[in-house]
Design a protein around this motif. Sequence first.
Motif, PDB file in Angstrom:
ATOM      1  N   ASP A  40     -28.697  28.437  37.198  1.00  0.00           N
ATOM      2  CA  ASP A  40     -29.975  29.144  37.063  1.00  0.00           C
ATOM      3  C   ASP A  40     -30.044  29.972  35.780  1.00  0.00           C
ATOM      4  OD1 ASP A  40     -30.892  28.111  39.469  1.00  0.00           O
ATOM      5  OD2 ASP A  40     -30.494  29.940  40.623  1.00  0.00           O
ATOM      6  N   GLY A  41     -28.915  30.516  35.362  1.00  0.00           N
ATOM      7  CA  GLY A  41     -28.899  31.375  34.188  1.00  0.00           C
ATOM      8  C   GLY A  41     -28.573  30.684  32.879  1.00  0.00           C
ATOM      9  N   PHE A  42     -28.310  29.398  32.917  1.00  0.00           N
ATOM     10  CA  PHE A  42     -27.891  28.661  31.717  1.00  0.00           C
ATOM     11  C   PHE A  42     -28.839  28.875  30.546  1.00  0.00           C
ATOM     12  CE2 PHE A  42     -27.543  24.903  29.013  1.00  0.00           C
ATOM     13  CZ  PHE A  42     -26.182  24.842  28.810  1.00  0.00           C
ATOM     14  N   ASN A  43     -30.121  28.684  30.766  1.00  0.00           N
ATOM     15  CA  ASN A  43     -31.100  28.777  29.678  1.00  0.00           C
ATOM     16  C   ASN A  43     -31.440  30.206  29.290  1.00  0.00           C
ATOM     17  OD1 ASN A  43     -31.410  26.014  29.073  1.00  0.00           O
ATOM     18  ND2 ASN A  43     -32.641  25.768  30.911  1.00  0.00           N
ATOM     19  N   LEU A  44     -30.892  31.187  29.999  1.00  0.00           N
ATOM     20  CA  LEU A  44     -31.092  32.586  29.626  1.00  0.00           C
ATOM     21  C   LEU A  44     -30.158  33.001  28.496  1.00  0.00           C
ATOM     22  CD1 LEU A  44     -31.304  34.208  33.179  1.00  0.00           C
ATOM     23  CD2 LEU A  44     -33.203  33.556  31.674  1.00  0.00           C
ATOM     24  N   LEU A  45     -29.113  32.230  28.278  1.00  0.00           N
ATOM     25  CA  LEU A  45     -28.134  32.582  27.259  1.00  0.00           C
ATOM     26  C   LEU A  45     -28.720  32.325  25.871  1.00  0.00           C
ATOM     27  CD1 LEU A  45     -24.955  31.227  29.031  1.00  0.00           C
ATOM     28  CD2 LEU A  45     -25.684  33.607  28.802  1.00  0.00           C
ATOM     29  N   PRO A  46     -28.543  33.287  24.956  1.00  0.00           N
ATOM     30  CA  PRO A  46     -29.255  33.238  23.675  1.00  0.00           C
ATOM     31  C   PRO A  46     -28.663  32.332  22.597  1.00  0.00           C
ATOM     32  CG  PRO A  46     -27.944  35.234  23.798  1.00  0.00           C
ATOM     33  CD  PRO A  46     -27.811  34.536  25.136  1.00  0.00           C
ATOM     34  N   THR A  47     -27.410  31.918  22.750  1.00  0.00           N
ATOM     35  CA  THR A  47     -26.792  31.141  21.678  1.00  0.00           C
ATOM     36  C   THR A  47     -26.118  29.887  22.228  1.00  0.00           C
ATOM     37  OG1 THR A  47     -24.654  32.254  21.850  1.00  0.00           O
ATOM     38  CG2 THR A  47     -26.284  33.255  20.368  1.00  0.00           C
ATOM     39  N   THR A  48     -25.964  28.916  21.363  1.00  0.00           N
ATOM     40  CA  THR A  48     -25.241  27.698  21.714  1.00  0.00           C
ATOM     41  C   THR A  48     -23.816  28.049  22.118  1.00  0.00           C
ATOM     42  OG1 THR A  48     -26.602  26.357  20.252  1.00  0.00           O
ATOM     43  CG2 THR A  48     -24.455  25.458  20.840  1.00  0.00           C
ATOM     44  N   ALA A  49     -23.182  28.946  21.377  1.00  0.00           N
ATOM     45  CA  ALA A  49     -21.791  29.316  21.669  1.00  0.00           C
ATOM     46  C   ALA A  49     -21.652  29.959  23.046  1.00  0.00           C
ATOM     47  CB  ALA A  49     -21.247  30.245  20.590  1.00  0.00           C
ATOM     48  N   SER A  50     -22.604  30.796  23.431  1.00  0.00           N
ATOM     49  CA  SER A  50     -22.518  31.403  24.769  1.00  0.00           C
ATOM     50  C   SER A  50     -22.771  30.355  25.854  1.00  0.00           C
ATOM     51  CB  SER A  50     -23.463  32.602  24.908  1.00  0.00           C
ATOM     52  OG  SER A  50     -24.805  32.247  24.684  1.00  0.00           O
ATOM     53  N   ARG A  51     -23.644  29.396  25.584  1.00  0.00           N
ATOM     54  CA  ARG A  51     -23.847  28.309  26.547  1.00  0.00           C
ATOM     55  C   ARG A  51     -22.587  27.456  26.671  1.00  0.00           C
ATOM     56  NH1 ARG A  51     -28.855  28.679  24.129  1.00  0.00           N
ATOM     57  NH2 ARG A  51     -28.462  26.918  22.729  1.00  0.00           N
ATOM     58  N   HIS A  52     -21.858  27.274  25.584  1.00  0.00           N
ATOM     59  CA  HIS A  52     -20.601  26.518  25.645  1.00  0.00           C
ATOM     60  C   HIS A  52     -19.567  27.249  26.494  1.00  0.00           C
ATOM     61  CE1 HIS A  52     -21.382  23.935  21.822  1.00  0.00           C
ATOM     62  NE2 HIS A  52     -22.285  23.782  22.751  1.00  0.00           N
ATOM     63  N   VAL A  53     -19.535  28.563  26.407  1.00  0.00           N
ATOM     64  CA  VAL A  53     -18.639  29.345  27.277  1.00  0.00           C
ATOM     65  C   VAL A  53     -19.019  29.094  28.728  1.00  0.00           C
ATOM     66  CG1 VAL A  53     -17.974  31.682  27.980  1.00  0.00           C
ATOM     67  CG2 VAL A  53     -18.145  31.118  25.543  1.00  0.00           C
ATOM     68  N   LEU A  54     -20.321  29.132  29.021  1.00  0.00           N
ATOM     69  CA  LEU A  54     -20.764  28.899  30.401  1.00  0.00           C
ATOM     70  C   LEU A  54     -20.497  27.468  30.844  1.00  0.00           C
ATOM     71  CD1 LEU A  54     -21.991  30.020  32.967  1.00  0.00           C
ATOM     72  CD2 LEU A  54     -24.252  29.430  32.052  1.00  0.00           C
ATOM     73  N   ILE A  55     -20.612  26.504  29.946  1.00  0.00           N
ATOM     74  CA  ILE A  55     -20.286  25.114  30.289  1.00  0.00           C
ATOM     75  C   ILE A  55     -18.847  25.037  30.771  1.00  0.00           C
ATOM     76  CG2 ILE A  55     -19.858  22.819  29.301  1.00  0.00           C
ATOM     77  CD1 ILE A  55     -22.440  23.262  27.614  1.00  0.00           C
ATOM     78  N   GLU A  56     -17.966  25.732  30.097  1.00  0.00           N
ATOM     79  CA  GLU A  56     -16.558  25.706  30.510  1.00  0.00           C
ATOM     80  C   GLU A  56     -16.364  26.411  31.853  1.00  0.00           C
ATOM     81  OE1 GLU A  56     -12.409  24.933  28.780  1.00  0.00           O
ATOM     82  OE2 GLU A  56     -13.743  26.006  27.427  1.00  0.00           O
ATOM     83  N   VAL A  57     -17.058  27.521  32.077  1.00  0.00           N
ATOM     84  CA  VAL A  57     -17.003  28.199  33.384  1.00  0.00           C
ATOM     85  C   VAL A  57     -17.510  27.252  34.464  1.00  0.00           C
ATOM     86  CG1 VAL A  57     -17.940  30.096  34.786  1.00  0.00           C
ATOM     87  CG2 VAL A  57     -17.206  30.543  32.426  1.00  0.00           C
ATOM     88  N   LEU A  58     -18.592  26.568  34.176  1.00  0.00           N
ATOM     89  CA  LEU A  58     -19.155  25.632  35.152  1.00  0.00           C
ATOM     90  C   LEU A  58     -18.213  24.468  35.435  1.00  0.00           C
ATOM     91  CD1 LEU A  58     -22.874  25.737  34.096  1.00  0.00           C
ATOM     92  CD2 LEU A  58     -22.076  25.855  36.467  1.00  0.00           C
ATOM     93  N   LEU A  59     -17.631  23.898  34.408  1.00  0.00           N
ATOM     94  CA  LEU A  59     -16.699  22.792  34.633  1.00  0.00           C
ATOM     95  C   LEU A  59     -15.504  23.245  35.471  1.00  0.00           C
ATOM     96  CD1 LEU A  59     -16.894  21.023  31.181  1.00  0.00           C
ATOM     97  CD2 LEU A  59     -17.494  20.009  33.396  1.00  0.00           C
ATOM     98  N   ALA A  60     -15.005  24.441  35.198  1.00  0.00           N
ATOM     99  CA  ALA A  60     -13.891  24.972  35.995  1.00  0.00           C
ATOM    100  C   ALA A  60     -14.347  25.232  37.435  1.00  0.00           C
ATOM    101  CB  ALA A  60     -13.346  26.242  35.361  1.00  0.00           C
ATOM    102  N   SER A  61     -15.579  25.661  37.600  1.00  0.00           N
ATOM    103  CA  SER A  61     -16.122  25.892  38.946  1.00  0.00           C
ATOM    104  C   SER A  61     -16.306  24.571  39.688  1.00  0.00           C
ATOM    105  CB  SER A  61     -17.457  26.634  38.852  1.00  0.00           C
ATOM    106  OG  SER A  61     -17.292  27.905  38.253  1.00  0.00           O
TER     107      SER A  61
END
Length: 129
Positions: A40-61
């Motif tokens: 739900d919060g993916f598109n709230l992140l302001p930068t590509t780099a912060s979305r990449h951090v979340l991608i890794e959190v999501l993959l680990a989840s």
Amino acid sequence: MNHVEIVANTFGLPYDSNDPGNQDWELFVADSNRICDFLDGFNLLPTTASRHVLIEVLLASFEEAELAGTLNNTEWLRFWALIGSEIESCSHLLAYWTQLPSIGHLVLEQLRKVGYSVAEDHLSLYRPR
């Protein structure tokens, strides 16, 4: 504020910039119970780099969910729909996850569905011609 701090603040996750264990922060904060929140919060992140951090959190989840036998296919497909425009820019990250025995086959299968293959060095992705 660095990209990890942005993700931590957005999702209320613990983060200490002085902790030497931050190298694997994305793995430590992974939580299969929060996958929907993260999506739900993916598109709230302001930068590509912060979305990449979340991608890794999501993959680990997702890995946590797969190991527990609770992986939700709807959430998994939603994840891939959300990151569609990010695949090229985080190909090294996705290529890494294809190598993990727990979830690698799922990542690889989804990458193939959207037209990507993993390079022989397992460090990047490419589109076969």
